[in-house]
Design a protein around this motif. Sequence first.
Motif, PDB file in Angstrom:
ATOM      1  N   THR A  93      13.564 -40.592  57.110  1.00 31.22           N
ATOM      2  CA  THR A  93      12.454 -39.775  57.610  1.00 31.22           C
ATOM      3  C   THR A  93      11.896 -38.889  56.505  1.00 31.22           C
ATOM      4  OG1 THR A  93      13.853 -37.908  58.261  1.00 31.22           O
ATOM      5  CG2 THR A  93      13.529 -39.671  59.899  1.00 31.22           C
ATOM      6  N   LEU A  94      10.715 -38.338  56.759  1.00 32.86           N
ATOM      7  CA  LEU A  94      10.096 -37.443  55.792  1.00 32.86           C
ATOM      8  C   LEU A  94      10.941 -36.190  55.602  1.00 32.86           C
ATOM      9  CD1 LEU A  94       7.685 -36.884  53.958  1.00 32.86           C
ATOM     10  CD2 LEU A  94       6.502 -35.885  55.931  1.00 32.86           C
ATOM     11  N   TRP A 154       2.193 -41.854  51.149  1.00 30.17           N
ATOM     12  CA  TRP A 154       2.577 -43.232  50.815  1.00 30.17           C
ATOM     13  C   TRP A 154       3.924 -43.582  51.444  1.00 30.17           C
ATOM     14  CZ3 TRP A 154       6.702 -45.347  48.093  1.00 30.17           C
ATOM     15  CH2 TRP A 154       6.590 -46.715  47.797  1.00 30.17           C
ATOM     16  N   LEU A 155       4.880 -42.670  51.353  1.00 32.57           N
ATOM     17  CA  LEU A 155       6.200 -42.923  51.930  1.00 32.57           C
ATOM     18  C   LEU A 155       6.119 -43.163  53.437  1.00 32.57           C
ATOM     19  CD1 LEU A 155       8.538 -40.266  50.229  1.00 32.57           C
ATOM     20  CD2 LEU A 155       8.609 -42.734  49.906  1.00 32.57           C
ATOM     21  N   ALA A 156       5.294 -42.377  54.093  1.00 32.60           N
ATOM     22  CA  ALA A 156       5.191 -42.458  55.550  1.00 32.60           C
ATOM     23  C   ALA A 156       4.171 -43.502  55.996  1.00 32.60           C
ATOM     24  CB  ALA A 156       4.813 -41.094  56.112  1.00 32.60           C
ATOM     25  N   LEU A 204       6.201 -33.316  61.649  1.00 38.03           N
ATOM     26  CA  LEU A 204       6.046 -34.311  60.584  1.00 38.03           C
ATOM     27  C   LEU A 204       7.392 -34.725  59.985  1.00 38.03           C
ATOM     28  CD1 LEU A 204       2.942 -33.032  58.561  1.00 38.03           C
ATOM     29  CD2 LEU A 204       3.067 -35.070  59.993  1.00 38.03           C
ATOM     30  N   LEU A 205       8.389 -33.866  60.112  1.00 37.50           N
ATOM     31  CA  LEU A 205       9.679 -34.153  59.486  1.00 37.50           C
ATOM     32  C   LEU A 205      10.357 -35.371  60.103  1.00 37.50           C
ATOM     33  CD1 LEU A 205      11.097 -30.524  59.118  1.00 37.50           C
ATOM     34  CD2 LEU A 205       9.624 -31.814  57.560  1.00 37.50           C
ATOM     35  N   ALA A 206       9.986 -35.696  61.348  1.00 37.76           N
ATOM     36  CA  ALA A 206      10.599 -36.838  62.038  1.00 37.76           C
ATOM     37  C   ALA A 206       9.865 -38.147  61.762  1.00 37.76           C
ATOM     38  CB  ALA A 206      10.633 -36.580  63.537  1.00 37.76           C
TER      39      ALA A 206
END
Length: 345
Positions: A93-94, A154-156, A204-206
């Motif tokens: 996760t982020l 990009w990661l998400a 957003l962290l999830a």
Amino acid sequence: MSILGSASVAALRQYVRAASNQGIDTASLLSQAGLSPDLLLSDEGRVEGERFQTFIHLLCEHTGNPVLGLETGDFVQPGSYSVLGYITMSCATLGEAIARIAPFEKLVGDMGVTQLEDAGDNLRLIWHCAWTDPLVRPHLVDNVFASWIRYARWLADDTGAAPTEVTLQRAAPSPEQTEAYTERWGCEVRFSAPENSLLLAKSLLAVPLRQPDPLLRRTLEAHANSQLATLESDTALTTKVKHSIQQQLLQGITRQDMIAEHLGMTSRTLQRKLSQEGVSYQALLDEVRQAMAEDLLVNTDLAIPDIGERLGYSEPTSFHRKFKAVTGITPGMFRAEAGAGSDQA
């Protein structure tokens, strides 16, 4: 005279890619900063922080671009963060990725330190910039935040993901340039703020990332911890080398081979270990010499030629030239301004 730590070659590459994309002769700027273009071929190399800062300073002067740091963020890649980039790629996760920044950011460089703070429904990431050049600092902060936001998107796999707010200590540029920040980041940007920070909604962290791999992450973190241990060991070595140089200078000598022998290694091994930290024996010698010169000028009545001789300079003119290159004034002017004596240069 301070040494601003070191940075990974990968961090330097991001700026070089951005400059090359604009047709800038980066080889010339690297040379002026005392950096060899061959450094860019190394995956594990380190760059002396002061030289990296000088390169960015020259790049700022060359382009005259007030949003240079913002635009260089467009050229971030996973490799820009050294092994930290690949660790975050393998997170689930982020939030998991963000939690890896503070423990491993030294591998990217000593440019600054990240602090995480709980802010109710949000998480605040505060970045404390360690570099000192007033021209470079705002661009460096812009680059860090622009790179973080672009890389996180990009990661998400979510180009629309945006922070809640960004605050910057730098003064606001023109209204047109200010708009460039809000367009890129999709949130309110406050300038002349008390700190450089990025506010994220905890929701957003999830957000899941595109390539989670827990086993790979653990392997990479073990490698990262090994690299951190090496850097910490080298820092201790640097302190020992500077102390040995000081002791030698008190005896009127400067012998790298004697220092290496005192530390139980060959001169070649000593130079290799210092290079891994992004410094050289000559840089450390110059730092210690300058600090001792200033101390002797202010706190003793030694004649200036005698100070130069004590510090290992073969000719008084060499001492004068080197001192003026660092401070902008001669040893005599420095002593007079400090009010410690009346000897003339």
